[in-house]
Design a protein around this motif. Structure first.
Motif: not given
Lengths: 462, 95
Positions: A235-236, A211, A456, A208-209, A453
């Motif tokens: 958004e992921l 991204d 993640k 996320e960071d 993604k």
């Protein structure tokens, strides 16, 4: 990452980062610090917040900047004697975009001079030490950036990746590192290495960071006509892998690859399966030529890009030059490091008449075959998985005497670079001696966010 | 193919690098090893394959030829030069 708001002061975030940078000074992550200016900017952000004004998405977030990015704050060196004292009159687009969002550069991160190297030992200012083992290399060329993130001095750092320079140090220090699709981020204001594969990316500790930072720095820039349109917009959480299938490149798990690296890669494949992905072994025999292609094309472009350093308009000038011809040749001989010179000479060798067809042209044809081989895989798979490097971090000095041995470090990271593909280095465990191991997810052009993604999804099952 | 000392001298001349005599031996060895490694591409059949010089989808990117503001000032650019005088960059005599 922590972002400044009513309860979190930007000054505290920046001060904490600066204190940590001092605490870990002997790792030599930084070439120069931007202390006074960083604190001043943090105070400005805190005042804005106090007045209820809007602040950026990265308000008060401190970051480390690889020292090949130009910025009007401080001097850019590219870790080279040649640029030892270069007060840049311009700021790189990626840096300007981060600063617009309130991120604060606290220092310039160490690197191999001109990004030529895989260990940060080619820095004119001395090597950076590995975050997990101080007797080992940081990896490179973006070693300082990777170690600054791994030691949690800063939540993210910028790097550049031409053939593995973000992914390999990310792998050696146990953090995320992304080499985006060629053209995703503007190269404007970054010291050029090999223009057809230079990419600008970042290090962070979560998908996320990564991204969040990339979303800010990616996008069309009229100052770099190779930039793509603004595609980094999702958004992921919204992303769904279309095939839910990953190809595990078996060619990278054979002889020459460390056993613990093979195991970590297989383990990561199992985690992908646990996260709902089907993983199949694939073979890509063309990959064995990837490094040879790279070590023809890249030095050719290096030789061309470094021809601008002539001791006339900027950079180092020899004190020993008596006429203009000597200004050129002596400034270049004294200003470049041994590795810079090797690449310039090899580059001019493969480009010289008589050898051009056999090397340069041949390599560019082989590059086409490499791209076709990847395209074939992406018909079936969302992404490909393989290690970032054949081994974990090696000892300082272990490979400095043998340039070819150092080049072989890049054997798994250069093929996606030659094809302009995005590749994400993901932490994938440690060896028995506690050394981090990284794997990479390689995707089609513009599939950068899909790779994040997938990573993640694996993060979430751990 | 083997790289000779004369090859190194010739390449250095092409590269505008005044390499010293002590640098020649190690360069000969290192460049020789690198050239041997990259020569393995000979094995690969590339007949009829088009070369790829850059991997992005665009061809030429056009813009109007207009003068726009540049962020750097003339003074700052001149200051970067090792030597300058009267708004010009200075070098030792050419002839």
């Amino acid at each position: 990452m922590k972002i400044a708001d009513k309860d979190t002061k930007a000054v505290d975030l920046v001060r904490a980062a600066l204190e940590k940078a001092h605490e870990f000074e002997d790792y030599h992550c930084f070439i120069s610090m931007n202390e006074a200016r960083a604190l001043e900017k943090a105070r400005e952000i805190d005042e804005k917040i106090a007045r209820g004004e809007k602040v950026g998405k990265l308000a008060g977030v401190p970051f480390a900047l690889k020292d090949n990015y130009l910025s009007r704050e401080g001097v850019t060196t590219a870790a080279a004697k040649m640029l030892d004292n270069f007060p840049s009159p311009i700021t790189a687009t990626a840096v300007a975009k981060l600063e617009e969002e309130g991120a604060i550069m606290i220092g310039r991160a160490n690197m191999d001079a001109y990004a030529h190297g895989s260990s940060t030992e080619n820095s004119y200012f001395g090597p950076t030490l590995n975050a997990a083992d101080r007797e080992r290399v940081a990896g490179g060329s973006s070693g300082g950036s990777a170690v600054a993130v791994a030691l949690k001095i800063v939540p993210f750092a910028l790097g550049s990746d031409t053939g593995g320079s973000i992914r390999q140090p990310a792998s050696f220090n146990g953090v995320y590192g992304i080499k985006p699709t060629y053209g995703a981020v503007s190269r404007y204001g970054v010291v050029a290495m090999a223009s057809s594969t230079d990419t600008m990316g970042c290090f962070a500790t979560t998908a996320e960071d990564v991204d969040l930072v990339m979303k800010i720095i990616a996008g069309r820039d009229e100052k770099d006509s190779t930039t793509l349109d603004d595609y980094w917009t999702q958004e992921l959480g919204e992303i769904e892998a279309p095939k839910k299938k990953i190809g595990l490149i078996r060619d990278c798990l054979g002889e020459g690859t460390d056993k613990e690296v093979i195991k970590a890669t297989r383990d990561y494949a199992q985690k992908l399966e646990a996260a709902g992905y089907e993983v199949e072994d694939i073979e890509m025999p063309i990959l064995k030529y990837g490094l040879a292609i790279y070590y023809i094309v890249q030095p050719a472009e290096v030789a061309s890009n470094l021809s601008r350093y002539d001791g006339v308009r900027y950079g180092f000038r020899s004190n020993d030059a008596n006429d203009l011809a000597e200004v050129y040749s002596k400034s270049r001989d004294e200003g470049f490091m041994a590795e810079n010179k090797r690449r310039i000479l090899i580059g001019n060798f493969v480009l010289s008449s008589g050898f051009f067809d056999a090397y340069y042209l041949k390599a560019q044809k082989a590059r086409t075959l490499l791209i076709l081989a990847y395209n074939e895989q992406f018909v079936k798979y969302d992404a490909l998985l393989c290690p970032v490097a054949p081994s974990p971090a090696f000892k300082l000095g272990e490979k400095t005497g043998d340039p070819l041995k150092m080049y072989l470090e890049d054997v798994m990271s250069v093929p996606p670079s030659m094809a302009g593909l995005p590749a994400l280095a993901v932490p994938a465990g440690k060896t028995e001696a506690n050394l981090p191991i990284g794997v990479q997810l390689i995707g089609q052009r513009r599939s950068d966010q899909l790779l994040l993604k997938i990573a993640k999804d694996v993060e979430e099952i751990q | 193919m083997a790289i000779t000392s004369d090859d190194v001298r010739h390449l250095a001349e092409l590269s505008n690098l005044s390499v010293t005599e002590e640098e020649i031996e190690p360069l000969k060895k290192d460049l020789g090893a690198i050239v041997e490694y990259i020569s393995q591409l000979d094995e690969l059949n590339t007949e009829g394959v088009e070369p790829t010089y850059q991997c992005f989808e665009m061809e030429n990117v056009w813009r109007e030829d207009e003068i726009t503001e540049f962020e750097a000032k003339r003074k700052d650019l001149l200051n970067l030069a090792p030597e300058s005088t009267d708004n010009q960059i200075k070098v030792p005599k050419v002839l």
